[in-house]
Design a protein around this motif. Structure first.
Motif, PDB file in Angstrom:
ATOM      1  N   VAL A 138     -21.614 -32.497   7.365  1.00 29.61           N
ATOM      2  CA  VAL A 138     -20.752 -32.951   8.468  1.00 29.61           C
ATOM      3  C   VAL A 138     -19.280 -32.829   8.051  1.00 29.61           C
ATOM      4  O   VAL A 138     -18.437 -32.349   8.820  1.00 29.61           O
ATOM      5  CB  VAL A 138     -21.097 -34.404   8.875  1.00 29.61           C
ATOM      6  CG1 VAL A 138     -20.159 -34.891   9.972  1.00 29.61           C
ATOM      7  CG2 VAL A 138     -22.555 -34.503   9.338  1.00 29.61           C
ATOM      8  N   HIS A 179     -16.302 -30.239   9.881  1.00 28.43           N
ATOM      9  CA  HIS A 179     -15.049 -30.667  10.515  1.00 28.43           C
ATOM     10  C   HIS A 179     -13.831 -30.235   9.701  1.00 28.43           C
ATOM     11  O   HIS A 179     -12.803 -29.873  10.275  1.00 28.43           O
ATOM     12  CB  HIS A 179     -15.091 -32.178  10.772  1.00 28.43           C
ATOM     13  CG  HIS A 179     -16.068 -32.513  11.852  1.00 28.43           C
ATOM     14  ND1 HIS A 179     -15.751 -32.440  13.184  1.00 28.43           N
ATOM     15  CD2 HIS A 179     -17.392 -32.826  11.794  1.00 28.43           C
ATOM     16  CE1 HIS A 179     -16.829 -32.724  13.904  1.00 28.43           C
ATOM     17  NE2 HIS A 179     -17.830 -32.974  13.085  1.00 28.43           N
ATOM     18  N   ARG A 209     -13.265 -26.692  10.646  1.00 23.40           N
ATOM     19  CA  ARG A 209     -12.619 -26.483  11.948  1.00 23.40           C
ATOM     20  C   ARG A 209     -11.101 -26.600  11.818  1.00 23.40           C
ATOM     21  O   ARG A 209     -10.353 -25.894  12.503  1.00 23.40           O
ATOM     22  CB  ARG A 209     -13.146 -27.489  12.974  1.00 23.40           C
ATOM     23  CG  ARG A 209     -14.571 -27.175  13.383  1.00 23.40           C
ATOM     24  CD  ARG A 209     -15.109 -28.142  14.411  1.00 23.40           C
ATOM     25  NE  ARG A 209     -16.567 -28.051  14.434  1.00 23.40           N
ATOM     26  CZ  ARG A 209     -17.353 -28.841  15.149  1.00 23.40           C
ATOM     27  NH1 ARG A 209     -16.834 -29.780  15.922  1.00 23.40           N
ATOM     28  NH2 ARG A 209     -18.661 -28.688  15.107  1.00 23.40           N
ATOM     29  N   ARG A 214      -7.492 -18.584  12.922  1.00 27.59           N
ATOM     30  CA  ARG A 214      -8.671 -17.974  13.539  1.00 27.59           C
ATOM     31  C   ARG A 214      -8.916 -18.550  14.931  1.00 27.59           C
ATOM     32  O   ARG A 214      -9.483 -17.897  15.784  1.00 27.59           O
ATOM     33  CB  ARG A 214      -9.922 -18.184  12.666  1.00 27.59           C
ATOM     34  CG  ARG A 214      -9.939 -17.324  11.401  1.00 27.59           C
ATOM     35  CD  ARG A 214     -11.340 -17.214  10.809  1.00 27.59           C
ATOM     36  NE  ARG A 214     -11.945 -18.507  10.565  1.00 27.59           N
ATOM     37  CZ  ARG A 214     -11.723 -19.264   9.477  1.00 27.59           C
ATOM     38  NH1 ARG A 214     -10.903 -18.856   8.541  1.00 27.59           N
ATOM     39  NH2 ARG A 214     -12.325 -20.432   9.331  1.00 27.59           N
ATOM     40  N   PRO A 254      -6.826 -21.129  18.025  1.00 29.13           N
ATOM     41  CA  PRO A 254      -5.515 -21.708  18.340  1.00 29.13           C
ATOM     42  C   PRO A 254      -5.426 -23.154  17.861  1.00 29.13           C
ATOM     43  O   PRO A 254      -6.441 -23.875  17.867  1.00 29.13           O
ATOM     44  CB  PRO A 254      -5.455 -21.648  19.863  1.00 29.13           C
ATOM     45  CG  PRO A 254      -6.524 -20.700  20.285  1.00 29.13           C
ATOM     46  CD  PRO A 254      -7.580 -20.737  19.228  1.00 29.13           C
ATOM     47  N   ILE A 311     -13.006 -37.635  11.269  1.00 28.40           N
ATOM     48  CA  ILE A 311     -14.428 -37.566  10.914  1.00 28.40           C
ATOM     49  C   ILE A 311     -14.586 -37.155   9.442  1.00 28.40           C
ATOM     50  O   ILE A 311     -15.355 -37.771   8.691  1.00 28.40           O
ATOM     51  CB  ILE A 311     -15.178 -36.585  11.843  1.00 28.40           C
ATOM     52  CG1 ILE A 311     -15.138 -37.096  13.285  1.00 28.40           C
ATOM     53  CG2 ILE A 311     -16.627 -36.387  11.387  1.00 28.40           C
ATOM     54  CD1 ILE A 311     -15.526 -36.055  14.338  1.00 28.40           C
TER      55      ILE A 311
END
Lengths: 151, 151
Positions: free
Chosen positions: A40, A44, A47, A55, A57, A69
Motif C-alpha cells: 500500500v 501511493h 503515484r 508521467r 499531471p 496514506i
C-alpha cells in the motif's frame, strides 16, 4: 474499591508491555501484514513519483492524499518484524534480527523523510514535493540495500 | 497566452476523467493492491475485535489508532476493482463487474459503518465501540457473502 480498580490498571500495563509480535497470532501473519503495508505504501508513494517525474499531471490534492496514506503506512511495518518472524516467503534478510539498531535507524530515517514528504505535499508546492520525494526514495533504497534480499 | 494556458487545463481535465484503474500499470497490480488494503484493514479491525470480545484488555488509545487505520483503508480498495481486474489469484466473484450498483452499495455500507466505528473509538466508550464493531462486521460479511468466493 481501590483494590478492584488496581486490577484493570495492572492488566493495561501488561498489555502495553507485550511485545508487538503478540499482535499477530502466527509469525506468517506478521509477514503477510508487513508485506501488505509495504504494498500500500509503495502504491501511493509511486503515484507521487509519477507526478514528480512528469508521467502524470501534478494534482496537488491527490498528492496530499497519497502522502497522507504513505505516511500512515510508514509507521506500521516495524511492529511486524518481531523475533521469530523470519519465516515463509519473505524478502527480509536475517541481519534485520541480528543488527536491530541499524535496522531501526534505517526504518526511522525512512519514517522521518516520509513525514517531510507529507508536510511538503500539504504545501502543494511541486518543487518541495520533488525534493522530499527524492530524499524519501533514497531512504527506502538505503534500507532495502542493507536489509532486503535482491529479487 | 490564452491558448497556451488551455492545454494544461485540458490535460488536467483528462486526468480527472481517467478511470481509477489507470492508477495501476497492470491488472495484477490492482489485485495485489486491493488484497493488501484488505489485509491491513482486517488486521486493525481484528485488533478492535480482540478488545470487543475480551481476548485482550481494552486499550482506548490503541482502539482509536486501529479504527483510524481501518477507516483509511476502507476508502481505498474500490478504486482497484476496475474493468479487466478479474485476473489472477483473486477471491472476487464475477458479479462484482456485472452487478456494480449492488457492489457499490455494499462497499458504501461498509465504509459508513467503519466511519461510525471510528467515531465510536474516539469516544473511548467500549459499549459504543462494541455496537459499531458489530454493525461493521455485519457489513463486511454481507459483502463477502455476495461478492467473495468461498475459501
Amino acid at each position: 474499591m481501590k483494590r478492584l480498580l488496581l486490577i484493570p490498571i495492572a492488566l493495561a500495563g501488561l498489555a502495553a508491555a507485550l511485545p508487538a509480535a503478540a499482535q499477530f497470532q502466527k509469525p506468517e501473519d506478521a509477514v503477510k501484514y508487513r508485506q501488505a503495508v509495504y504494498t500500500v505504501m509503495a502504491a501511493h508513494f509511486g503515484r507521487i513519483g509519477a507526478m514528480v517525474n512528469g508521467r502524470v499531471p501534478f494534482d496537488a490534492a491527490a498528492a496530499q492524499t497519497d502522502a497522507e496514506i504513505a505516511t500512515m503506512m510508514s509507521k506500521l511495518p516495524f511492529t511486524a518484524f518481531g523475533q521469530g518472524t523470519n519465516v515463509g516467503k519473505t524478502g527480509a534478510k536475517p541481519n534485520i534480527w541480528t543488527d536491530q539498531a541499524k535496522f531501526t535507524a534505517a526504518a526511522t530515517k525512512m519514517q522521518d523523510e516520509m513525514a517531510k514528504l507529507n508536510a511538503a505535499a500539504k504545501t502543494g508546492n511541486l518543487e518541495q514535493i520533488k525534493t522530499a520525494f527524492g530524499a524519501t526514495g533514497a531512504a527506502c533504497k538505503a534500507c532495502h540495500d542493507d536489509f532486503r534480499k535482491k529479487l
